[in-house]
Write an enzyme that holds these catalytic residues in place. Structure first.
Site, PDB file in Angstrom:
ATOM      1  N   LYS A  39      -0.261  -4.017  -1.429  1.00 13.47           N
ATOM      2  CA  LYS A  39      -0.516  -4.155  -2.870  1.00 13.47           C
ATOM      3  C   LYS A  39      -0.972  -5.567  -3.285  1.00 13.47           C
ATOM      4  O   LYS A  39      -1.857  -5.687  -4.140  1.00 13.47           O
ATOM      5  CB  LYS A  39       0.702  -3.705  -3.679  1.00 13.47           C
ATOM      6  CG  LYS A  39       0.839  -2.168  -3.697  1.00 13.47           C
ATOM      7  CD  LYS A  39       2.103  -1.706  -4.387  1.00 13.47           C
ATOM      8  CE  LYS A  39       2.163  -0.172  -4.434  1.00 13.47           C
ATOM      9  NZ  LYS A  39       3.496   0.372  -4.488  1.00 13.47           N
TER      10      LYS A  39
ATOM     11  N   VAL B 194       7.591   0.536   2.331  1.00 19.74           N
ATOM     12  CA  VAL B 194       8.535   1.513   2.877  1.00 19.74           C
ATOM     13  C   VAL B 194       8.327   1.787   4.375  1.00 19.74           C
ATOM     14  O   VAL B 194       9.107   2.488   4.993  1.00 19.74           O
ATOM     15  CB  VAL B 194       8.537   2.842   2.081  1.00 19.74           C
ATOM     16  CG1 VAL B 194       9.022   2.632   0.663  1.00 19.74           C
ATOM     17  CG2 VAL B 194       7.175   3.505   2.111  1.00 19.74           C
TER      18      VAL B 194
ATOM     19  N   SER C  30       3.464  -0.515   0.776  1.00 18.63           N
ATOM     20  CA  SER C  30       3.296  -1.338  -0.425  1.00 18.63           C
ATOM     21  C   SER C  30       2.969  -2.797  -0.127  1.00 18.63           C
ATOM     22  O   SER C  30       2.597  -3.526  -1.039  1.00 18.63           O
ATOM     23  CB  SER C  30       4.553  -1.278  -1.280  1.00 18.63           C
ATOM     24  OG  SER C  30       4.509  -0.124  -2.072  1.00 18.63           O
TER      25      SER C  30
ATOM     26  N   TYR D  35      10.440  -4.193  -5.431  1.00 22.27           N
ATOM     27  CA  TYR D  35      10.783  -3.006  -6.232  1.00 22.27           C
ATOM     28  C   TYR D  35      11.818  -3.384  -7.291  1.00 22.27           C
ATOM     29  O   TYR D  35      11.812  -4.514  -7.791  1.00 22.27           O
ATOM     30  CB  TYR D  35      11.320  -1.879  -5.337  1.00 22.27           C
ATOM     31  CG  TYR D  35      10.447  -1.529  -4.172  1.00 22.27           C
ATOM     32  CD1 TYR D  35       9.196  -0.954  -4.369  1.00 22.27           C
ATOM     33  CD2 TYR D  35      10.849  -1.760  -2.863  1.00 22.27           C
ATOM     34  CE1 TYR D  35       8.392  -0.616  -3.285  1.00 22.27           C
ATOM     35  CE2 TYR D  35      10.042  -1.418  -1.782  1.00 22.27           C
ATOM     36  CZ  TYR D  35       8.821  -0.852  -2.013  1.00 22.27           C
ATOM     37  OH  TYR D  35       8.020  -0.519  -0.952  1.00 22.27           O
TER      38      TYR D  35
HETATM   39  N1  GLU Z   1       2.623   5.039   0.388  1.00 26.14           N
HETATM   40  C1  GLU Z   1       3.817   4.744  -0.321  1.00 26.14           C
HETATM   41  C2  GLU Z   1       3.832   5.503  -1.622  1.00 26.14           C
HETATM   42  O1  GLU Z   1       2.916   5.335  -2.353  1.00 26.14           O
HETATM   43  C3  GLU Z   1       3.960   3.296  -0.554  1.00 26.14           C
HETATM   44  C4  GLU Z   1       5.235   3.018  -1.254  1.00 26.14           C
HETATM   45  C5  GLU Z   1       5.854   1.759  -0.838  1.00 26.14           C
HETATM   46  O2  GLU Z   1       5.723   1.220   0.258  1.00 26.14           O
HETATM   47  O3  GLU Z   1       6.544   1.291  -1.710  1.00 26.14           O
HETATM   48  O4  GLU Z   1       4.698   6.260  -1.937  1.00 26.14           O
END
Ligand code: GLU
Length: 305
Positions: free
Chosen positions: A64, A259, A61, A241
């Site tokens: 993003k 994550v 993430s 988050y």
């Molecule tokens: N590839 C992970 C997912 O989409 C990224 C999630 C994350 O790092 O929050 O589930």
């Protein structure tokens, strides 16, 4: 600074035993929970790195903010906002963020999966190969590292088993929020999550955002001040988050975790921070990473509040 970072690393090392490495895809479950690295950049000549700062992990993430930035640069703010809003939802990163018959832009933000998947479709390019290439190039430019690449094993693992993300993308499609082919869009998102970086790379990316779009290491203007502020604001409210409120109180800086165990921290006008430690709390944030940021923030009075 280096002494301080060493002290923080030593004091927080015990937290690498808490929590668990991500296991929603088999490939991430292989991470070594003992790895812990910190990098802080305060100006072009001051890069301080300790511990496993050179270890690679997938950005997950933490990509993003760069997806959001490219969507803004390619389309402008109005178009981006019309598809993906800016409100934190108070739900986990992979929740179906709708409660009744409608899914609207105001229900999603760029830091949850649904928002980031929708924004992948706004990246310009003749096909998804070109769109992804442009995203990777922007990440490389911000990290000042032409060697950033996709971790093929993680990418294939995401692609094979990432059915919840696929479902989120189909939800977008069902509600008329995705024009393109779902599999193409989701493939771009999986690749984006699988870009490998080190804490040093995250610190450099964060430093560009801290300097409102200009890379002080190269002097290059990467994006407008307004877009950098947009991203920093969204990171402040939604970057950690459903732990963003707690993080705002305890650390008080715009940040984004992934994550894979990475966290980038943006201290406007002051510094870029990159941390890696793969054991996560239940919300998906690196436990040792957050402890280190709390300590650093208190020691150097980093909170923007
Ligand atoms: N590839 C992970 C997912 O989409 C990224 C999630 C994350 O790092 O929050 O589930």
């Amino acid at each position: 600074m280096k002494e301080l970072l060493k002290e923080i690393l030593d004091k927080c090392y015990k937290y690498t035993d808490e929590g668990a490495v991500a296991n929603y895809i088999p490939e991430l479950a292989k991470a070594n929970r003992k790895e812990f690295g910190i990098c802080v950049i305060t100006d072009a000549n001051s890069v301080f790195a300790v511990g496993d700062h050179d270890k690679c992990f997938t950005m997950q993430s933490a990509i993003k903010p760069i997806i959001l930035l490219l969507a803004l640069m390619d389309n402008g703010e109005e178009k981006v906002r019309s598809l993906v809003g800016t409100e934190s939802t108070g739900k986990p990163f992979d929740a179906f963020n709708y409660s009744d018959q409608a899914l609207k832009n105001e229900h999603i933000n760029p830091m949850i999966n649904t928002g980031a998947i929708a924004l992948c479709s706004l990246i310009k390019g003749k096909d998804y190969e070109e769109k992804f290439r442009r995203l990777l190039n922007l990440a490389r430019k911000m990290a000042d590292n032409p060697n950033l690449e996709v971790d093929e094993n993680v990418y294939l693992s995401e692609k094979l088993t990432g059915n919840k993300n696929r479902a989120l993308a189909y939800m977008l499609k069902a509600y008329g929020m995705l024009e393109d082919n779902v599999e193409d869009v989701i493939d771009c998102y999986f690749k984006a999550c699988s870009i490998k970086a080190r804490s040093t790379d995250l610190a450099k990316i964060a430093f560009v955002l801290a300097n409102h779009g200009t890379n002080p290491l190269t002097g290059e203007e990467i994006c407008s001040r307004d877009y950098a502020k947009y991203i920093n604001a969204v990171l402040m409210t939604c970057g950690m988050y459903d732990g963003s409120g707690e993080f705002a109180v305890n650390v008080g800086i715009p940040a984004k975790s992934g994550v894979g165990g990475g966290i980038m921290g943006v201290v406007p006008n002051r510094m870029g921070i990159g941390i890696y430690s793969p054991a996560l709390d239940r919300k998906g944030n690196s436990i040792a990473g957050i402890k280190a940021l709390e300590m650093l923030s208190k020691k150097l009075d980093l909170s923007i509040f």
